[in-house]
Design a protein around this motif. Structure first.
Motif, PDB file in Angstrom:
ATOM      1  N   PRO A  17     -55.664 -24.188  37.746  1.00  0.00           N
ATOM      2  CA  PRO A  17     -55.655 -24.736  36.391  1.00  0.00           C
ATOM      3  C   PRO A  17     -55.317 -23.630  35.385  1.00  0.00           C
ATOM      4  O   PRO A  17     -55.602 -22.448  35.626  1.00  0.00           O
ATOM      5  CB  PRO A  17     -57.085 -25.237  36.190  1.00  0.00           C
ATOM      6  CG  PRO A  17     -57.618 -25.427  37.569  1.00  0.00           C
ATOM      7  CD  PRO A  17     -56.946 -24.384  38.412  1.00  0.00           C
ATOM      8  N   LEU A  18     -54.727 -24.019  34.286  1.00  0.00           N
ATOM      9  CA  LEU A  18     -54.264 -23.071  33.278  1.00  0.00           C
ATOM     10  C   LEU A  18     -54.703 -23.531  31.897  1.00  0.00           C
ATOM     11  O   LEU A  18     -54.561 -24.707  31.555  1.00  0.00           O
ATOM     12  CB  LEU A  18     -52.731 -22.984  33.334  1.00  0.00           C
ATOM     13  CG  LEU A  18     -52.002 -22.222  32.235  1.00  0.00           C
ATOM     14  CD1 LEU A  18     -52.367 -20.737  32.251  1.00  0.00           C
ATOM     15  CD2 LEU A  18     -50.488 -22.404  32.390  1.00  0.00           C
ATOM     16  N   VAL A  19     -55.211 -22.591  31.117  1.00  0.00           N
ATOM     17  CA  VAL A  19     -55.531 -22.842  29.712  1.00  0.00           C
ATOM     18  C   VAL A  19     -54.573 -21.980  28.893  1.00  0.00           C
ATOM     19  O   VAL A  19     -54.527 -20.762  29.064  1.00  0.00           O
ATOM     20  CB  VAL A  19     -56.995 -22.464  29.378  1.00  0.00           C
ATOM     21  CG1 VAL A  19     -57.259 -22.638  27.885  1.00  0.00           C
ATOM     22  CG2 VAL A  19     -57.957 -23.306  30.201  1.00  0.00           C
ATOM     23  N   ILE A  20     -53.799 -22.637  28.041  1.00  0.00           N
ATOM     24  CA  ILE A  20     -52.857 -21.925  27.176  1.00  0.00           C
ATOM     25  C   ILE A  20     -53.351 -22.021  25.738  1.00  0.00           C
ATOM     26  O   ILE A  20     -53.569 -23.111  25.220  1.00  0.00           O
ATOM     27  CB  ILE A  20     -51.445 -22.535  27.256  1.00  0.00           C
ATOM     28  CG1 ILE A  20     -50.887 -22.437  28.679  1.00  0.00           C
ATOM     29  CG2 ILE A  20     -50.512 -21.830  26.263  1.00  0.00           C
ATOM     30  CD1 ILE A  20     -49.529 -23.099  28.840  1.00  0.00           C
ATOM     31  N   ASN A  21     -53.506 -20.874  25.111  1.00  0.00           N
ATOM     32  CA  ASN A  21     -53.842 -20.818  23.694  1.00  0.00           C
ATOM     33  C   ASN A  21     -52.554 -20.529  22.933  1.00  0.00           C
ATOM     34  O   ASN A  21     -51.950 -19.468  23.111  1.00  0.00           O
ATOM     35  CB  ASN A  21     -54.886 -19.731  23.431  1.00  0.00           C
ATOM     36  CG  ASN A  21     -55.241 -19.604  21.965  1.00  0.00           C
ATOM     37  OD1 ASN A  21     -55.032 -18.566  21.363  1.00  0.00           O
ATOM     38  ND2 ASN A  21     -55.782 -20.652  21.387  1.00  0.00           N
ATOM     39  N   ALA A  89     -42.082 -27.300  26.666  1.00  0.00           N
ATOM     40  CA  ALA A  89     -42.393 -27.733  28.029  1.00  0.00           C
ATOM     41  C   ALA A  89     -43.782 -28.349  28.141  1.00  0.00           C
ATOM     42  O   ALA A  89     -43.982 -29.295  28.901  1.00  0.00           O
ATOM     43  CB  ALA A  89     -42.262 -26.557  28.996  1.00  0.00           C
ATOM     44  N   VAL A  90     -44.749 -27.823  27.382  1.00  0.00           N
ATOM     45  CA  VAL A  90     -46.119 -28.341  27.457  1.00  0.00           C
ATOM     46  C   VAL A  90     -46.441 -29.307  26.319  1.00  0.00           C
ATOM     47  O   VAL A  90     -47.572 -29.743  26.174  1.00  0.00           O
ATOM     48  CB  VAL A  90     -47.165 -27.197  27.519  1.00  0.00           C
ATOM     49  CG1 VAL A  90     -46.956 -26.345  28.755  1.00  0.00           C
ATOM     50  CG2 VAL A  90     -47.166 -26.357  26.259  1.00  0.00           C
ATOM     51  N   PHE A 101     -54.354 -27.675  28.144  1.00  0.00           N
ATOM     52  CA  PHE A 101     -55.058 -27.615  29.427  1.00  0.00           C
ATOM     53  C   PHE A 101     -54.127 -28.187  30.489  1.00  0.00           C
ATOM     54  O   PHE A 101     -53.727 -29.352  30.398  1.00  0.00           O
ATOM     55  CB  PHE A 101     -56.351 -28.423  29.362  1.00  0.00           C
ATOM     56  CG  PHE A 101     -57.331 -27.875  28.366  1.00  0.00           C
ATOM     57  CD1 PHE A 101     -58.282 -26.948  28.758  1.00  0.00           C
ATOM     58  CD2 PHE A 101     -57.296 -28.281  27.040  1.00  0.00           C
ATOM     59  CE1 PHE A 101     -59.192 -26.441  27.845  1.00  0.00           C
ATOM     60  CE2 PHE A 101     -58.199 -27.774  26.113  1.00  0.00           C
ATOM     61  CZ  PHE A 101     -59.149 -26.844  26.521  1.00  0.00           C
ATOM     62  N   ILE A 102     -53.802 -27.383  31.490  1.00  0.00           N
ATOM     63  CA  ILE A 102     -52.869 -27.792  32.533  1.00  0.00           C
ATOM     64  C   ILE A 102     -53.577 -27.770  33.889  1.00  0.00           C
ATOM     65  O   ILE A 102     -54.200 -26.772  34.255  1.00  0.00           O
ATOM     66  CB  ILE A 102     -51.632 -26.870  32.540  1.00  0.00           C
ATOM     67  CG1 ILE A 102     -50.952 -26.967  31.161  1.00  0.00           C
ATOM     68  CG2 ILE A 102     -50.684 -27.239  33.673  1.00  0.00           C
ATOM     69  CD1 ILE A 102     -49.755 -26.087  30.988  1.00  0.00           C
ATOM     70  N   ASP A 105     -51.843 -28.851  39.506  1.00  0.00           N
ATOM     71  CA  ASP A 105     -50.572 -29.435  39.958  1.00  0.00           C
ATOM     72  C   ASP A 105     -49.463 -29.320  38.906  1.00  0.00           C
ATOM     73  O   ASP A 105     -48.342 -29.769  39.116  1.00  0.00           O
ATOM     74  CB  ASP A 105     -50.755 -30.892  40.382  1.00  0.00           C
ATOM     75  CG  ASP A 105     -51.092 -31.836  39.224  1.00  0.00           C
ATOM     76  OD1 ASP A 105     -51.111 -31.407  38.047  1.00  0.00           O
ATOM     77  OD2 ASP A 105     -51.347 -33.026  39.502  1.00  0.00           O
ATOM     78  N   GLY A 106     -49.782 -28.722  37.757  1.00  0.00           N
ATOM     79  CA  GLY A 106     -48.792 -28.513  36.707  1.00  0.00           C
ATOM     80  C   GLY A 106     -48.738 -29.597  35.654  1.00  0.00           C
ATOM     81  O   GLY A 106     -48.013 -29.469  34.667  1.00  0.00           O
ATOM     82  N   SER A 107     -49.508 -30.650  35.810  1.00  0.00           N
ATOM     83  CA  SER A 107     -49.500 -31.716  34.805  1.00  0.00           C
ATOM     84  C   SER A 107     -50.428 -31.352  33.639  1.00  0.00           C
ATOM     85  O   SER A 107     -51.418 -30.649  33.812  1.00  0.00           O
ATOM     86  CB  SER A 107     -49.935 -33.050  35.425  1.00  0.00           C
ATOM     87  OG  SER A 107     -51.264 -32.968  35.911  1.00  0.00           O
ATOM     88  N   VAL A 108     -50.062 -31.818  32.473  1.00  0.00           N
ATOM     89  CA  VAL A 108     -50.847 -31.533  31.269  1.00  0.00           C
ATOM     90  C   VAL A 108     -52.041 -32.481  31.216  1.00  0.00           C
ATOM     91  O   VAL A 108     -51.878 -33.704  31.217  1.00  0.00           O
ATOM     92  CB  VAL A 108     -49.982 -31.675  29.998  1.00  0.00           C
ATOM     93  CG1 VAL A 108     -50.833 -31.498  28.742  1.00  0.00           C
ATOM     94  CG2 VAL A 108     -48.836 -30.666  30.015  1.00  0.00           C
ATOM     95  N   ALA A 109     -53.243 -31.906  31.181  1.00  0.00           N
ATOM     96  CA  ALA A 109     -54.468 -32.706  31.099  1.00  0.00           C
ATOM     97  C   ALA A 109     -54.776 -33.082  29.661  1.00  0.00           C
ATOM     98  O   ALA A 109     -55.209 -34.202  29.388  1.00  0.00           O
ATOM     99  CB  ALA A 109     -55.642 -31.936  31.708  1.00  0.00           C
TER     100      ALA A 109
END
Length: 138
Positions: A17-21, A89-90, A101-102, A105-109
């Motif tokens: 999982p990825l959190v992008i600020n 992209a996001v 929040f991604i 699997d790469g999908s945006v939550a």
């Protein structure tokens, strides 16, 4: 950002999982919030990737971005987005700060255009959006 090289953000963060600020040097709430993401990055271990993405506006001036990070005292992974391709992209809004929040699997939550005021507020959002529990605040 420290070495000036380009990276494939998708490949570099895949599988967790990825959190992008999404932030900018000219954003005053970002100055208050960015240390929370730095703390999240330090606490995330192998459970989560955390990335700060500087906005298109000013993203072509890495010296100012690096100076800002030094002034604020944060050391999390940071990239600039001078073409706006990451934001596109996001599907990040042009509101700063915003958090994306991604899932692994790469999908945006979720995309939250808001300011996190506390670390507990941020980790609660991570738990709610990605199902990642980082435990008690440290």
């Amino acid at each position: 950002m420290g070495d000036g090289s380009t990276i494939d953000v998708g490949a570099a963060t895949a599988g967790k999982p990825l959190v992008i600020n999404m932030w900018a040097v000219w954003c005053l709430p970002c100055r208050r919030e960015l240390p929370l993401f730095d703390r999240l990055s330090a606490a995330s271990g192998d459970k989560l990737n955390v990335l700060a993405v500087h906005a298109r506006e000013g993203g072509d001036k890495p010296y100012f971005v690096l100076k800002f990070l030094q002034e604020v005292g944060v050391h999390l992974p940071v990239v600039t987005d001078p073409q706006g391709s990451i934001a596109q992209a996001v599907k990040a809004p042009r509101v700063f700060p915003s958090t994306v929040f991604i899932r692994a699997d790469g999908s945006v939550a979720a995309v939250l255009p808001r300011v996190f005021e506390t670390y507990e507020d941020l980790t609660g959002a991570v738990r709610e959006q990605l199902g990642v529990d980082l435990g008690a605040a440290s």
